[in-house]
Design a protein around this motif. Sequence first.
Motif, PDB file in Angstrom:
ATOM      1  N   TRP A 101       0.851  -1.184   0.000  1.00 23.65           N
ATOM      2  CA  TRP A 101       0.000   0.000   0.000  1.00 23.65           C
ATOM      3  C   TRP A 101       0.888   1.235   0.000  1.00 23.65           C
ATOM      4  O   TRP A 101       1.872   1.316   0.729  1.00 23.65           O
ATOM      5  CB  TRP A 101      -0.899   0.008   1.226  1.00 23.65           C
ATOM      6  CG  TRP A 101      -2.013  -0.985   1.172  1.00 23.65           C
ATOM      7  CD1 TRP A 101      -1.995  -2.273   1.633  1.00 23.65           C
ATOM      8  CD2 TRP A 101      -3.308  -0.780   0.623  1.00 23.65           C
ATOM      9  NE1 TRP A 101      -3.207  -2.880   1.395  1.00 23.65           N
ATOM     10  CE2 TRP A 101      -4.029  -1.983   0.778  1.00 23.65           C
ATOM     11  CE3 TRP A 101      -3.938   0.306   0.006  1.00 23.65           C
ATOM     12  CZ2 TRP A 101      -5.345  -2.136   0.351  1.00 23.65           C
ATOM     13  CZ3 TRP A 101      -5.246   0.154  -0.416  1.00 23.65           C
ATOM     14  CH2 TRP A 101      -5.938  -1.047  -0.243  1.00 23.65           C
TER      15      TRP A 101
ATOM     16  N   ASP B 184      -8.283   3.405  -1.053  1.00 23.66           N
ATOM     17  CA  ASP B 184      -8.994   3.176   0.205  1.00 23.66           C
ATOM     18  C   ASP B 184      -8.976   4.475   0.995  1.00 23.66           C
ATOM     19  O   ASP B 184      -7.948   4.871   1.541  1.00 23.66           O
ATOM     20  CB  ASP B 184      -8.297   2.047   0.978  1.00 23.66           C
ATOM     21  CG  ASP B 184      -8.863   1.870   2.386  1.00 23.66           C
ATOM     22  OD1 ASP B 184      -9.955   2.393   2.654  1.00 23.66           O
ATOM     23  OD2 ASP B 184      -8.197   1.205   3.214  1.00 23.66           O
TER      24      ASP B 184
ATOM     25  N   THR C  69      -9.851   6.096   4.257  1.00 25.01           N
ATOM     26  CA  THR C  69     -10.065   5.478   5.557  1.00 25.01           C
ATOM     27  C   THR C  69      -9.692   6.445   6.671  1.00 25.01           C
ATOM     28  O   THR C  69      -9.204   7.550   6.424  1.00 25.01           O
ATOM     29  CB  THR C  69      -9.222   4.190   5.669  1.00 25.01           C
ATOM     30  OG1 THR C  69      -9.489   3.539   6.905  1.00 25.01           O
ATOM     31  CG2 THR C  69      -7.743   4.508   5.576  1.00 25.01           C
TER      32      THR C  69
ATOM     33  N   CYS D  73     -14.319   1.250   8.573  1.00 23.98           N
ATOM     34  CA  CYS D  73     -13.036   1.191   7.850  1.00 23.98           C
ATOM     35  C   CYS D  73     -12.158   0.075   8.398  1.00 23.98           C
ATOM     36  O   CYS D  73     -11.563  -0.704   7.630  1.00 23.98           O
ATOM     37  CB  CYS D  73     -12.298   2.524   7.976  1.00 23.98           C
ATOM     38  SG  CYS D  73     -13.187   3.954   7.343  1.00 23.98           S
TER      39      CYS D  73
ATOM     40  N   LYS E 211     -10.873  -3.263   6.519  1.00 25.39           N
ATOM     41  CA  LYS E 211      -9.426  -3.422   6.365  1.00 25.39           C
ATOM     42  C   LYS E 211      -8.959  -4.792   6.845  1.00 25.39           C
ATOM     43  O   LYS E 211      -8.026  -5.378   6.291  1.00 25.39           O
ATOM     44  CB  LYS E 211      -8.702  -2.316   7.136  1.00 25.39           C
ATOM     45  CG  LYS E 211      -7.192  -2.302   6.929  1.00 25.39           C
ATOM     46  CD  LYS E 211      -6.525  -1.233   7.793  1.00 25.39           C
ATOM     47  CE  LYS E 211      -6.990   0.145   7.410  1.00 25.39           C
ATOM     48  NZ  LYS E 211      -6.304   1.197   8.213  1.00 25.39           N
TER      49      LYS E 211
ATOM     50  N   LEU F 148     -10.221  -6.482   2.722  1.00 29.85           N
ATOM     51  CA  LEU F 148      -8.941  -5.996   2.207  1.00 29.85           C
ATOM     52  C   LEU F 148      -7.760  -6.795   2.730  1.00 29.85           C
ATOM     53  O   LEU F 148      -6.627  -6.568   2.296  1.00 29.85           O
ATOM     54  CB  LEU F 148      -8.763  -4.512   2.554  1.00 29.85           C
ATOM     55  CG  LEU F 148      -9.744  -3.560   1.868  1.00 29.85           C
ATOM     56  CD1 LEU F 148      -9.467  -2.120   2.256  1.00 29.85           C
ATOM     57  CD2 LEU F 148      -9.676  -3.715   0.347  1.00 29.85           C
TER      58      LEU F 148
ATOM     59  N   ARG G 171      -3.726   4.322  -0.124  1.00 30.62           N
ATOM     60  CA  ARG G 171      -4.500   4.495   1.110  1.00 30.62           C
ATOM     61  C   ARG G 171      -4.498   5.975   1.484  1.00 30.62           C
ATOM     62  O   ARG G 171      -3.452   6.557   1.781  1.00 30.62           O
ATOM     63  CB  ARG G 171      -3.912   3.640   2.227  1.00 30.62           C
ATOM     64  CG  ARG G 171      -4.682   3.713   3.530  1.00 30.62           C
ATOM     65  CD  ARG G 171      -4.481   2.425   4.321  1.00 30.62           C
ATOM     66  NE  ARG G 171      -5.299   1.342   3.811  1.00 30.62           N
ATOM     67  CZ  ARG G 171      -5.016   0.051   3.970  1.00 30.62           C
ATOM     68  NH1 ARG G 171      -3.913  -0.314   4.599  1.00 30.62           N
ATOM     69  NH2 ARG G 171      -5.829  -0.879   3.497  1.00 30.62           N
TER      70      ARG G 171
ATOM     71  N   PRO H 115     -15.968   5.196   5.321  1.00 28.72           N
ATOM     72  CA  PRO H 115     -15.077   4.719   4.270  1.00 28.72           C
ATOM     73  C   PRO H 115     -15.629   4.951   2.865  1.00 28.72           C
ATOM     74  O   PRO H 115     -16.835   4.990   2.666  1.00 28.72           O
ATOM     75  CB  PRO H 115     -14.984   3.215   4.553  1.00 28.72           C
ATOM     76  CG  PRO H 115     -16.336   2.874   5.116  1.00 28.72           C
ATOM     77  CD  PRO H 115     -16.734   4.073   5.946  1.00 28.72           C
TER      78      PRO H 115
ATOM     79  N   TYR I 290     -14.371   3.490  -1.165  1.00 31.72           N
ATOM     80  CA  TYR I 290     -13.459   2.636  -1.921  1.00 31.72           C
ATOM     81  C   TYR I 290     -13.699   2.871  -3.407  1.00 31.72           C
ATOM     82  O   TYR I 290     -14.842   2.798  -3.869  1.00 31.72           O
ATOM     83  CB  TYR I 290     -13.669   1.160  -1.562  1.00 31.72           C
ATOM     84  CG  TYR I 290     -13.575   0.908  -0.077  1.00 31.72           C
ATOM     85  CD1 TYR I 290     -12.344   0.778   0.551  1.00 31.72           C
ATOM     86  CD2 TYR I 290     -14.722   0.825   0.705  1.00 31.72           C
ATOM     87  CE1 TYR I 290     -12.248   0.567   1.913  1.00 31.72           C
ATOM     88  CE2 TYR I 290     -14.643   0.627   2.075  1.00 31.72           C
ATOM     89  CZ  TYR I 290     -13.401   0.496   2.670  1.00 31.72           C
ATOM     90  OH  TYR I 290     -13.312   0.299   4.033  1.00 31.72           O
TER      91      TYR I 290
END
Length: 738
Positions: free
Chosen positions: A629, A650, A652, A659, A663, A667, A685, A708, A710
């Motif tokens: 990430w 993402d 977050t 979130c 995660k 994820l 991120r 969140p 996405y």
Amino acid sequence: MSCLRPLQRSLHTLFFIAACALSTGAIGQIQLKTTAAAGSSSVVTPHVRAELVAQAPDGVGPGKPLWLGLSITHQPEWHTYWKNPGDSGLPTQLEWQLPAGIDAGEVAWPVPKKIPLGNLANYGYEGTVLLPVPMTVSPAFNPGPLAKEATFQLKASWLVCRQECIPEEGSFTLQLPLRGTTALHAAAFDAAAAAHPRDLPALGGSSAQVEGDAVLLRVAGLPPALQGQTLEVFPETTGVVETAATPAQQWDGAVWTARLPLSPQRSDGPVPMPVVLAHGGQGWRAELPVPGGWPAVAALKGMSPALEAALKANAANAAAPTAPAAATPAPLGTWLAALAGALLGGLILNLMPCVFPVLAIKVVGFARHAQNQRAHRIGGLAYTAGVVLSFLLLGALMLGLRTAGEAVGWGFQLQSPAVVASLAALFTLIGLNLAGVFEFGRMLPSSLAGLQARHPVLDAFLTGVLAVAVASPCTAPFMGASLGLTATLPAWQALSIFAALGLGLALPYLLASWLPAFARLLPRPGAWMDTLRRLLAFPMFATVVWLVWVLGQQSGINGAAALLALLVALSMAVWALTLRGATRAVLAPLSIAACAWLAWLWGPKIIELDSAPIAATSAPSGVAGVTSWQSWRPGLADELVAQGRPVFVDYTAAWCVTCQYNKNTTLASAAVLQDFATKNVALLRADWTRRDPAITAALAQLGRSGVPVYVLHAPGKAPVVFSEILGESELRAAVAAL
């Protein structure tokens, strides 16, 4: 059963703590607006994010290396300018206010890029650039024996352009520890040093010879590895050559030669002529002698006519009064869907660990007065009024801050460490009360402790306010799109969405208070009520653990440790107040004084934002080929997509429950991560734990007001925005379709 009455009375007192937490969020956000102009190290505009950064590996002192620099991150397609801006533009200007004994050198300009614009061209920077400045700390620098920091101030101005040009400026303040190491931006300073042109020695084969309407450049002493390569040419003097022209160049053995057309509006004839040659991001600087001199020049001009006209037009537009754009009401179907989403989100909030204990204790209270239906109904209406009005006030505050120019979204209050710390203290008190450590009725004067009995309607209303305060750390899924609309709707439609969110939170208790059959289903009063009350203390303590972790993301490990110490001191002070006789007379004042002293000593550390960036999560082990990430920045996703690579972003925050759930489930799935690796998806991120106007703006562009969120970007396709509860199957299907 006897335990419930003190708990009900305690809600009234806890309201004042909750009110303090909510008001602190407002004050903190308003202060952010003030300090951004006169005490911040960064300035954000719609076009750039500028930050004053430093590199002091050995601290600040005589003879120690010290660099300061202005880091500018541009929005896509926007640029600022080099020391020679080219056919138009103005270079970035830096004015320093430094401690006595410290002097600033010249900007160590990195190699620019040529930016074509029609039949013109500019020299400047896109993306992120650091303009470093060396500082000389002389023996005259004497901050005093008690000083711990040195304060540096900068006033900078820059011209940022796309097709239009916008003059901007900012004031920056940065405090550096005198004895500590400042190396957070070491990589950026190293990259800027590598991009700074190296000086070439003055050799006999180098010159700038005027031949008719052109100048012939000859440069010797370049690295042998460059021979045969095509080089970029950047004259340091404005208006000497045709900037947009492509020079005819060749190599004469180890000597590089190039012919550049002279500018018809040439306004200078530099002797020697400084030029920068570049290749592969590296540069070499030469000062070329001019044998025979320069022909006569035209009168000096401050800027090109096109730029002057553009700046005048921009100034006129800025000075002209403009009416604020009227918000467009949403269509009826869209508005009703947003109301339904907010109502559902409010209902789900009741299941959060920080809200459920308050609701459960209130509902269980029906068991003691199952026959008093009128009191239940009035109390339910009062509780609902407290919840709805609190959400309306919180929503109005957010909309007001936006109108005032603040880039905030839903959950903005939790981006303030002071609010997070206040909520942790509030939940600690609630947990201690539920666990039976203390009762407010025994600690408060009888006149204050009896307020609940004399004013049950007011008590129910304040309990609703408390429910909103304790619900603020929790985020409800399915309400992101609804709240995202509030930024574009008229005030009455936007506030109606917040009212629907509050109604959803209050609805279970309201229905329970108006349905007699519900009270009859509850067990008879007994010891189970005290057991339930003590059991519900543990979700509160778990929430405190989570809030301390959130604060650690904002204020660092030292801030989290200071908060834990204060919570221990607060618990001791509360326990001491429950004692009797001489023991209380001795321990209570001492513990309260210790708590106050620690709050005064460590409070600033708790609310101070950590300067270190929040690191993106590394790639999990055990999944082959998974890309780590990366931290999100404005324009990075567009850059990666332009290279032909899909991007998953993402959005977050550490204080976002949903979130963290996504995660650690979807994820973190090995199958999902393998799909990302197979399709070479870049993982970004965007951490919104701390206030970040750039992330707020990116969320607004997606029609969202909180996290969140996405998003999957792919070349040649529209972005795919996923639901707040991220499903593994829907995500894998979208990745497979790339």
